[in-house]
Design a protein around this motif. Structure first.
Motif, PDB file in Angstrom:
ATOM      1  N   UNK A  78       0.830  -1.208   0.000  1.00 30.26           N
ATOM      2  CA  UNK A  78       0.000   0.000   0.000  1.00 30.26           C
ATOM      3  C   UNK A  78       0.865   1.259   0.000  1.00 30.26           C
ATOM      4  N   UNK A  79       1.929   1.256   0.795  1.00 31.86           N
ATOM      5  CA  UNK A  79       2.840   2.406   0.824  1.00 31.86           C
ATOM      6  C   UNK A  79       3.445   2.653  -0.549  1.00 31.86           C
ATOM      7  N   UNK A  80       3.744   1.578  -1.264  1.00 28.03           N
ATOM      8  CA  UNK A  80       4.323   1.714  -2.603  1.00 28.03           C
ATOM      9  C   UNK A  80       3.298   2.297  -3.568  1.00 28.03           C
ATOM     10  N   UNK A  81       2.046   1.850  -3.480  1.00 29.77           N
ATOM     11  CA  UNK A  81       0.983   2.402  -4.324  1.00 29.77           C
ATOM     12  C   UNK A  81       0.824   3.899  -4.065  1.00 29.77           C
TER      13      UNK A  81
ATOM     14  N   UNK B 166      -6.917   5.024  -1.950  1.00 32.39           N
ATOM     15  CA  UNK B 166      -7.325   6.430  -1.934  1.00 32.39           C
ATOM     16  C   UNK B 166      -7.298   6.985  -0.519  1.00 32.39           C
ATOM     17  N   UNK B 167      -7.820   6.216   0.433  1.00 30.44           N
ATOM     18  CA  UNK B 167      -7.829   6.653   1.832  1.00 30.44           C
ATOM     19  C   UNK B 167      -6.411   6.807   2.354  1.00 30.44           C
ATOM     20  N   UNK B 168      -5.565   5.839   2.067  1.00 37.22           N
ATOM     21  CA  UNK B 168      -4.187   5.896   2.549  1.00 37.22           C
ATOM     22  C   UNK B 168      -3.448   7.096   1.970  1.00 37.22           C
ATOM     23  N   UNK B 169      -3.710   7.408   0.695  1.00 35.01           N
ATOM     24  CA  UNK B 169      -3.081   8.574   0.075  1.00 35.01           C
ATOM     25  C   UNK B 169      -3.571   9.860   0.746  1.00 35.01           C
ATOM     26  N   UNK B 170      -4.873   9.941   0.999  1.00 35.51           N
ATOM     27  CA  UNK B 170      -5.434  11.147   1.623  1.00 35.51           C
ATOM     28  C   UNK B 170      -4.907  11.343   3.046  1.00 35.51           C
ATOM     29  N   UNK B 171      -4.632  10.250   3.740  1.00 32.39           N
ATOM     30  CA  UNK B 171      -4.066  10.361   5.088  1.00 32.39           C
ATOM     31  C   UNK B 171      -2.667  10.971   5.050  1.00 32.39           C
ATOM     32  N   UNK B 172      -1.861  10.554   4.077  1.00 31.76           N
ATOM     33  CA  UNK B 172      -0.467  10.989   4.024  1.00 31.76           C
ATOM     34  C   UNK B 172      -0.307  12.322   3.300  1.00 31.76           C
ATOM     35  N   UNK B 173      -1.134  12.561   2.287  1.00 30.96           N
ATOM     36  CA  UNK B 173      -1.027  13.794   1.499  1.00 30.96           C
ATOM     37  C   UNK B 173      -2.385  14.488   1.427  1.00 30.96           C
TER      38      UNK B 173
ATOM     39  N   UNK C 205      -1.949 -11.993 -15.677  1.00 33.09           N
ATOM     40  CA  UNK C 205      -0.669 -11.320 -15.463  1.00 33.09           C
ATOM     41  C   UNK C 205      -0.741 -10.347 -14.285  1.00 33.09           C
ATOM     42  N   UNK C 206      -1.783 -10.433 -13.487  1.00 28.63           N
ATOM     43  CA  UNK C 206      -1.934  -9.502 -12.358  1.00 28.63           C
ATOM     44  C   UNK C 206      -2.203 -10.247 -11.054  1.00 28.63           C
ATOM     45  N   UNK C 207      -1.587 -11.420 -10.904  1.00 25.22           N
ATOM     46  CA  UNK C 207      -1.877 -12.260  -9.748  1.00 25.22           C
ATOM     47  C   UNK C 207      -1.417 -11.606  -8.443  1.00 25.22           C
ATOM     48  N   UNK C 208      -0.291 -10.891  -8.490  1.00 23.06           N
ATOM     49  CA  UNK C 208       0.188 -10.230  -7.278  1.00 23.06           C
ATOM     50  C   UNK C 208      -0.771  -9.128  -6.849  1.00 23.06           C
ATOM     51  N   UNK C 209      -1.305  -8.391  -7.818  1.00 26.82           N
ATOM     52  CA  UNK C 209      -2.284  -7.352  -7.518  1.00 26.82           C
ATOM     53  C   UNK C 209      -3.541  -7.958  -6.898  1.00 26.82           C
ATOM     54  N   UNK C 210      -3.977  -9.109  -7.431  1.00 27.37           N
ATOM     55  CA  UNK C 210      -5.150  -9.782  -6.874  1.00 27.37           C
ATOM     56  C   UNK C 210      -4.905 -10.208  -5.427  1.00 27.37           C
ATOM     57  N   UNK C 211      -3.733 -10.786  -5.190  1.00 31.54           N
ATOM     58  CA  UNK C 211      -3.445 -11.266  -3.838  1.00 31.54           C
ATOM     59  C   UNK C 211      -3.460 -10.109  -2.847  1.00 31.54           C
ATOM     60  N   UNK C 212      -2.897  -8.965  -3.246  1.00 36.12           N
ATOM     61  CA  UNK C 212      -2.871  -7.808  -2.360  1.00 36.12           C
ATOM     62  C   UNK C 212      -4.271  -7.256  -2.121  1.00 36.12           C
ATOM     63  N   UNK C 213      -5.129  -7.334  -3.128  1.00 32.55           N
ATOM     64  CA  UNK C 213      -6.505  -6.870  -2.936  1.00 32.55           C
ATOM     65  C   UNK C 213      -7.217  -7.720  -1.890  1.00 32.55           C
ATOM     66  N   UNK C 214      -7.006  -9.028  -1.941  1.00 33.33           N
ATOM     67  CA  UNK C 214      -7.637  -9.892  -0.949  1.00 33.33           C
ATOM     68  C   UNK C 214      -7.050  -9.651   0.438  1.00 33.33           C
ATOM     69  N   UNK C 215      -5.758  -9.364   0.509  1.00 35.20           N
ATOM     70  CA  UNK C 215      -5.150  -9.075   1.810  1.00 35.20           C
ATOM     71  C   UNK C 215      -5.661  -7.758   2.384  1.00 35.20           C
TER      72      UNK C 215
END
Length: 493
Positions: free
Chosen positions: A275-278, A306-313, A407-417
């Protein structure tokens, strides 16, 4: 009961969730169970739907032939002679690669003899190595010729060698680090770009840490910047979307989330690190376009980011609009997302989680499996089924969807996490307007659930979009974008 025993118990319970999603047969689940026994650690990266391990050869195991089969562990070592790199893949993945142009399934024994002959072994040496008679080996070779439509041993050696060489080239291109190179010609995103419509711009912005932040940019170059956070599967964008954003006067910025269009598998990465990287990628892209605060439109599971971005910036955000919100982005109260139980079980055992992703990818591999499983998820929504009809109608659209998904399996896994690690209560505390937009045809989450969530986060009722399902593409999502644009005008945005 030890910690690992608890994890494996949870893993066994989660298998039922995998089976329900993929429609896996008994034989498929047996294969998955065998994987649990064979593989001792998570893959180092992904090449398409193929898990790949590196650095597993010991010094005294340097192969003298290439490729090398490990019959005991059912793996295959591929060595790039000119690159000094060794890769280990599952035997079945090499079989699948060889069979792309075949009409029938090659057995493991038939693969063994084909590889043996390609390596330079004689028929008798191959038979002795496998503990079978020369007559049995000869029959297997005949089967290989018939299935691969090959007429001689010379043709077989050339076919196997060319196939493996091409496979190794792809593995080298997909190995960690490749996806971070600016404008890489070998990246999956480069292959996806042909599916973007005329008028869509794309590129990469260099981040201070050396990473490449890839993005899609649609709309008038001098328009109002609006950042859109895509769901786990990048939506289909066509010429009508380009026309709409020009009509609305929006310059839409779509940062490509890490793990999307990428073979990388950061199996040990924590969700918060992802999330920090996003969030950092969002900032880098915005810095390249504007210093003014912009609205964020979060599709499906983008609300967490979006929420995490708004918290930091907080000074970079004007408002947040969440469309077709999915509970993989966080808890919505006492209601469980339909994958909730399985996701919780997967987090108890990291090795099982990685293998579950591999099994899921294998189950979805190919048009039939992918279409069948995707339709099962959205079976209750006629609107979403109609969009899937369009998605699978042509070979070009099928290819696009397969790239975006497999080709987006890592993105899927992070969404579930994120379902576990993000709380919507955080959105309540940011100093911005957060509005929810729910489609009448969205049956993944119903209106009552979204109403409770919206009231808890913003003390408002959600806006209801007629005809919008859970899939955020096509005419339904364009109607939603237009509704959001009208709301901007009504609030003097």
């Amino acid at each position: 009961m030890g910690r690992n025993d608890v994890g494996l118990k949870g893993a066994r319970e989660a298998v039922s969730g995998l089976s329900a999603f993929t429609g896996a047969s008994h034989d498929s689940l047996v294969e998955f169970s065998n994987d649990l026994k064979i593989l001792d650690r998570s893959p180092d990266f992904w090449s398409g739907a193929t898990p790949v391990w590196t650095g597993v050869l010991r010094a005294n195991e340097t192969p003298s032939y290439w490729p090398i089969l490990d019959r005991k562990h059912q793996t295959c070592t591929l060595r790039g002679v000119d690159h000094g790199t060794s890769f280990v893949v599952r035997e079945v993945d090499l079989i699948n690669r060889i069979l792309r142009s075949a009409t029938e399934t090659l057995s493991a024994a038939e693969l063994h003899v084909a590889i043996d002959l390609a390596q330079g072994l004689t028929l008798n040496e191959s038979a002795q190595l496998s503990g079978v008679s020369a007559a049995t080996r000869r029959k297997q070779v005949q089967n290989v010729f018939r299935k691969l439509k090959i007429g001689s041993q010379t043709e077989l050696v050339l076919f196997i060698t060319d196939t493996v060489n091409q496979f190794v080239i792809e593995l080298i291109a997909d190995a960690p680090g490749t996806e971070d190179r600016l404008h890489s010609q070998n990246s999956t995103f480069s292959r996806y770009q042909k599916h973007l419509p005329q008028g869509a711009r794309w590129g990469a912005v260099g981040a201070p840490n050396g990473r490449a932040v890839q993005y899609v940019d649609i709309g008038p170059i001098d328009g109002q910047p609006v950042m859109i956070l895509h769901s786990m599967v990048f939506p289909y964008i066509d010429i009508d979307d380009v026309a709409l954003f020009h009509e609305l006067g929006w310059r839409t910025l779509w940062p490509i989330r890490p793990g999307t269009f990428s073979p990388a598998n950061h199996h040990n990465q924590k969700w918060q690190t992802h999330c920090d990287q996003v969030v950092e990628d969002m900032r880098v892209l915005l810095d390249a376009v504007t210093q003014d605060p912009v609205p964020l439109i979060a599709l499906v599971s983008g609300g967490a980011y979006a929420t995490s971005f708004a918290e930091l910036y907080p000074n970079r955000v004007r408002r947040i609009d969440c469309l077709a919100t999915c509970f993989t982005a966080g808890k919505g109260g006492d209601d469980d997302y339909f994958f909730d139980r399985m996701v919780h079980k997967l987090t108890q055992n990291g090795r099982f989680a990685a293998l579950a992703v591999a099994h899921l990818a294998r189950s979805l591999g190919g048009n039939a499996g992918l279409e069948k499983s995707t339709r099962r998820v959205y079976r209750d929504s006629n609107e979403d089924q109609a969009l899937l009809d369009e998605e699978f109608r042509t070979s070009e659209r099928r290819e696009r969807f397969e790239i975006a998904t497999l080709q987006s399996l890592d993105s899927m896994r992070m969404d579930y996490l994120s379902q576990i690690h993000f709380s919507w209560d955080r959105a309540h505390d940011i100093p911005h307007s957060v509005r929810f937009w729910h489609g009448t045809e969205d049956h993944v989450n119903n209106l009552d659930q979204v109403t409770r969530l919206s009231h808890r986060v913003s003390n408002n009722l959600p806006f209801v979009i007629p005809g919008l399902g859970h899939l955020t593409q096509g005419q339904p999502i364009r109607a939603a974008f237009r509704a959001v644009g009208n709301h901007y005008v009504s609030e003097n945005f």
